[in-house]
Design an enzyme around this catalytic site. Structure first.
Site, short mmCIF file in Angstrom:
data_model
loop_
_atom_site.label_atom_id
_atom_site.label_comp_id
_atom_site.label_asym_id
_atom_site.label_seq_id
_atom_site.Cartn_x
_atom_site.Cartn_y
_atom_site.Cartn_z
N ASP A 179 -5.23 -6.66 6.08
CA ASP A 179 -6.45 -5.97 5.65
C ASP A 179 -7.51 -7.01 5.27
O ASP A 179 -8.66 -6.97 5.71
CB ASP A 179 -6.09 -5.09 4.44
CG ASP A 179 -7.18 -4.11 4.07
OD1 ASP A 179 -8.18 -4.01 4.83
OD2 ASP A 179 -7.06 -3.45 3.03
N TYR B 251 0.82 -1.21 0.00
CA TYR B 251 0.00 0.00 0.00
C TYR B 251 0.86 1.26 0.00
O TYR B 251 0.41 2.33 -0.38
CB TYR B 251 -0.94 0.03 1.22
CG TYR B 251 -2.02 -1.03 1.20
CD1 TYR B 251 -2.21 -1.85 0.10
CD2 TYR B 251 -2.84 -1.21 2.30
CE1 TYR B 251 -3.18 -2.83 0.10
CE2 TYR B 251 -3.84 -2.20 2.30
CZ TYR B 251 -3.98 -3.00 1.20
OH TYR B 251 -4.95 -3.97 1.20
N LYS C 88 3.61 -15.25 2.67
CA LYS C 88 3.53 -16.04 1.43
C LYS C 88 4.97 -16.36 1.03
O LYS C 88 5.44 -16.01 -0.06
CB LYS C 88 2.78 -15.21 0.37
CG LYS C 88 2.44 -15.95 -0.91
CD LYS C 88 1.36 -16.99 -0.73
CE LYS C 88 1.14 -17.75 -2.03
NZ LYS C 88 0.38 -18.99 -1.85
N ASP D 272 -10.94 -8.54 7.62
CA ASP D 272 -12.33 -8.44 7.14
C ASP D 272 -13.00 -9.82 7.15
O ASP D 272 -14.17 -9.94 7.48
CB ASP D 272 -12.37 -7.86 5.71
CG ASP D 272 -12.56 -6.35 5.72
OD1 ASP D 272 -12.18 -5.72 6.73
OD2 ASP D 272 -13.11 -5.80 4.75
N ASP E 222 -2.82 -18.10 2.10
CA ASP E 222 -3.98 -18.80 1.52
C ASP E 222 -4.50 -19.86 2.49
O ASP E 222 -5.72 -20.01 2.66
CB ASP E 222 -3.63 -19.42 0.15
CG ASP E 222 -2.23 -20.02 0.09
OD1 ASP E 222 -1.45 -19.83 1.05
OD2 ASP E 222 -1.91 -20.68 -0.91
#
Ligand code: NAD
Length: 358
Positions: free
Chosen positions: A247, A143, A190, A251, A223
């Site tokens: 993020d 970001y 990851k 959620d 994942d």
């Protein structure tokens, strides 16, 4: 105690939910004998309309001068057509986090007893209870890297970068939080693909071995973490992860516990200064109708009392008042069972304040 709080209501439902949180903070001040000076400043679309920019310099300096910041949410369709670097989310939230140095984002997600049936997961999956904390790095990663569109407009690039010191700083926050909870950190990355994730994993493992060996640590690919959150959410205590993964996973966690309207967050600097906000957005679809759930914002205010002011008993009083309001059967539309009657934003806020005054 005397403290100065900058209040940034923002857009959409922001002013409604922040209004209820301000009343709860006033009720805490009256009950415990504190003085909280609260002043509101424009941010987001409201600030664009008033001053032409999403983060006016006066708002930023008021935040810098305050002891803590309480934010509603920013953004909405009215400002969606602006160039992306002028839109409320990008032009207000990211610079606020960066300029205030808020590298540590805490997002607790738990199922409240009274809302156990609000989780979309099968009851046997949430039966053991669900209480986890996402510790998300907030001022690095993709970001904050360069966002570049190729000259022909048909290619694009977003850069993701992390330094070992950035990773170590947020990992310390996660290990420290785990020591006060159930003593387990799941570090999510990851590392099978991304170089930043390989550095993340090495750095977290090194810090763990050197200083936090008493905390249980596991590493998990993002994942798999997304899958485990719905398959066996009770296995998580503290999830430590980078900006974008955090993020998305927080959620997902918000939906597991029922409604996004219940989830608070804190964004902290090393010295305890913090910005507190619900994790949801400005919900333009329900703005101005007295239907939004104010509890995430009220619980964000409780986090402020605890993390920035060290007022644990006051924070607990707010959380207990929320518990009491829910136990009385009060439900805003987002947490009400299908067809059941629901309370409005103001009624829910008033019930919390009433419980706080007792
Ligand atoms: P949103 O979180 O605003 O809304 C998603 C859904 O959840 C909507 O159906 C909404 O009605 C519901 N909802 C959200 N908060 C609720 C509450 N307190 N009570 C009851 N229902 C609630 O996400 P979105 O619709 O994707 O975004 C709307 C705007 O908010 C966009 O402009 C977006 O960019 C912005 N946004 C801002 C922030 C922030 O300020 N931190 C975060 C996310 C999105």
């Amino acid at each position: 105690m005397k403290r100065k709080i900058a209040i940034l209501p923002g857009d959409g439902i922001g002013p409604e939910i922040v209004g209820e949180a301000v009343k709860a903070i006033e009720a805490v001040a009256a009950r415990f004998g504190h003085e909280f000076e609260m002043t509101a400043y424009p941010v987001g679309g409201a600030a664009i309309d008033a001053t032409g920019t999403a983060l006016p310099p006066e708002t930023l300096s008021a935040c810098v001068a305050a002891d803590a910041v309480l934010l509603g949410a920013v953004g909405g369709p009215k400002w969606d057509a602006l160039p992306s670097d002028r839109r409320p989310e990008r032009a207000a939230l990211l610079p606020l986090r960066a300029k205030l140095g808020l590298f540590c984002n805490l997002r607790p997600a738990k199922v409240w007893d009274a809302l156990a049936d609000a989780s979309p997961l099968r009851s046997d999956i949430v039966a053991g209870g669900l209480d986890l904390l996402v510790v998300r790095e907030l001022t690095g990663g993709i970001y904050f890297g360069a966002h570049v569109r190729g000259k022909d407009g048909l290619s694009a690039r977003d850069d993701m970068a992390y330094s070992a010191s950035e990773i170590e700083r947020i990992a310390r926050s996660a290990f420290a939080a785990a020591r006060k909870r159930r003593g387990k950190v799941t570090s999510v990355d990851k590392a099978n693909v991304l170089e930043t994730s390989k550095l993340w994993r090495e750095t977290v493992a090194r810090l763990h071995a050197a200083e936090y060996a008493d905390v249980a640590l596991e590493h998990m690919y993002v994942d798999n973490a997304a899958m485990q959150l719905v398959r066996a959410p009770g296995r998580f205590d503290v999830i430590l992860t980078e900006n974008m993964f955090g993020d998305i996973l927080s959620d997902e966690a918000s939906q597991i516990v029922g409604s996004i309207g219940m989830l608070p967050s804190a964004s902290l600097r090393a010295d305890g200064f913090g910005l507190y906000e619900p994790i949801h957005g400005s919900a333009p679809d329900i703005a101005g109708r007295d239907v939004a759930n104010p509890l995430a914002t009220i619980l964000s205010a409780a986090m402020m009392l605890r993390h920035s002011f060290g007022l644990d008993a006051e924070a607990e009083a707010v959380e207990n008042a929320v518990r009491t309001a829910l136990a009385r059967g009060l439900r805003t539309a987002d947490i009400a069972r299908d067809g059941a009657p629901s309370a409005g934003t103001r009624a829910m806020g008033a019930a919390v304040c009433a419980a706080l005054r007792k």
